[in-house]
Write a protein that holds these residues in place. Structure first.
Motif: not given
Length: 476
Positions: A329-341
């Protein structure tokens, strides 16, 4: 020169070479107009010129003449603010760069490393603050940074991208890939890299390298460098985030949450996995995110086993659908978020609920254990038990770090070998707590996970997207 009209105008037509691409021709028309006691010179450039026949290939006697100094028009240096939006006025980008470089150089000194030669895109960005074509740069050797244990680094950049760089000594990179004679070009690169190392005052000691293609590796050895692994310093530097990095991660959390909300809103019977992925990716990119490392959106039977990616499968009512964001994301920040629906206006089946509840309870329990001072071995021993029916397809690790990419440390499952049992969790680390639950042969699986900042007061979830309302009350 193709034309000249005395005291009026002249035209120059020249080829321009860019590594890995077809040569292009540029025609520059200079018009001279008398004004007062002087002459006004105006230039018009046409890049659509395509003379009959192919552009001439470069011959060996042209080697060494393709850097910026010999191109027809060296790119003009312009401030970064004219080329991209500032990350955010609340982020001090100079401090972000200098704090990161300071941590890297401290780690180098602690390991008695005089210099690093960095090719890995996240490492180059960490040391210099410069970012250019990151996905392409990850698969090619088009830029690198020479970093001394003290003082300012030197960045070797793709020649046509030098104008994008601010705040660092930048020079044209001589690449060796995509040439018929890679060895000759690699030797040119090696001579320039060694000269930069010596210029920075580095003696005859080893130079630490993170990744390097075979022609470059052999050329540096022939040039007299002793090469060692740089990861002992780069991993140590990057595992604890600087004050500006933490501010940047907190800034990014709402971006990921908003994109996930658009994803869940778009989830309906008939939509395909790829269409859902496009909704999330579009939500990230339009808010300033950079790229996605994977395209993990899976539905129905594609959710078991883990490690599938988005297909053209249409989602059906009652399907489980999960996403693993893997967002840079912005500035290279890595976000590994997982959701199940659950798709549609239906509740989960008893089997789906049982799997979801097991994953949900595990993530919450594991997250609650994360605190400064615990070792990776202690976290593994204290971890909630994964139900036996899900163990065969357990996720690779229980916890891993993130920064500019997936990073160390990581915490393995108790039954697996823990490579870093004595590594201590510290305040300022950003960790991903995640799990996959899916029994072998089942028609569904569940992926859940959060990105948390380690603080003295406890773990701070950085992208707190609500768990699936369709699984309430267990997921409420």
């Amino acid at each position: 020169m193709t034309a000249y009209r005395p005291s009026n105008a002249f035209t120059i037509r020249l080829p321009q070479h860019q590594d890995g691409k077809k040569d292009a021709w540029y025609q520059h028309v200079y018009t001279l107009t008398r004004q007062g006691t002087g002459t006004l010179v105006e230039k018009e450039t046409d890049g659509s010129i395509n003379p009959s026949g192919p552009c001439p290939r470069r011959t060996r006697d042209q080697e060494g003449r393709d850097d910026l100094a010999h191109q027809p028009e060296a790119p003009r240096r312009v401030p970064l603010s004219t080329l991209r939006a500032v990350i955010d006025p609340r982020i001090d980008e100079d401090a972000l760069r200098t704090q990161r470089l300071g941590r890297l150089q401290a780690a180098m000194r602690a390991r008695s490393l005089e210099a690093c030669l960095l090719f890995s895109e996240p490492n180059v960005r960490y040391a210099t603050g410069a970012i250019t074509m990151p996905i392409w740069s990850m698969s090619t050797f088009t830029r690198c940074a020479v970093v001394p244990a003290d003082g300012a680094p030197i960045l070797f950049e793709h020649p046509n991208s030098i104008h994008r760089v601010d705040g660092v000594d930048v020079r044209p990179m001589h690449a060796w890939e995509f040439y018929d004679d890679a060895e000759t070009h690699a030797e040119r690169f090696a001579s320039e890299a060694v000269a930069a190392v010596r210029e920075l005052g580095v003696g005859s000691g080893p130079v630490a390298v993170d990744r390097l293609g075979t022609p470059g590796f052999l050329a540096l050895q022939r040039a007299g460098l002793t090469l060692v692994d740089a990861s002992v310093a780069t991993q140590e530097a990057r595992e604890v985030k600087t004050a500006e990095e933490i501010a940047l991660f907190r800034l990014n959390g709402p971006l990921v949450v908003d994109a996930l909300e658009e994803f869940e809103t778009a989830l309906a019977p008939g939509v395909t996995e790829r269409e859902l992925f496009a909704v999330y990716a579009g939500g990230v990119l339009k808010r300033g995110g950079e790229y996605l490392a994977t395209n993990t959106v899976c539905s129905g039977p594609n959710t078991n086993p883990w490690r599938a990616e988005a297909t053209d499968r249409a989602v059906a009512e009652g399907d489980l659908v999960y996403i693993d964001t893997d967002t840079v994301s912005l500035g290279g920040c890595f976000f590994c978020v997982s959701r199940t629906f659950v798709c549609g206006d239906v509740g989960p089946t008893p089997a789906q609920r049982a799997t979801y509840d097991a994953a949900f309870e595990w993530v919450l329990g594991m997250t609650g254990l994360v605190r400064p001072g615990m070792t990776c071995a202690e976290l593994a021993a204290a971890a909630p038990i994964v139900p036996e029916r899900y163990r065969a397809q357990r996720y690779e690790v229980m916890i891993h770090s993130v920064g500019l990419e997936e990073e160390s440390p990581s915490v393995c499952h108790p039954q697996d070998v823990q490579s870093n049992p004595d590594r201590v969790i510290q305040s300022g680390m950003v960790l991903v707590v995640e799990t996959y639950m899916g029994a072998v042969g089942d028609d569904h699986g569940v992926k859940l996970g959060d990105v948390v900042l380690v603080t003295d007061e406890g773990p701070e979830v950085l992208a707190p997207y609500p768990y699936a309302r369709s699984f309430a009350p267990a997921g409420s």
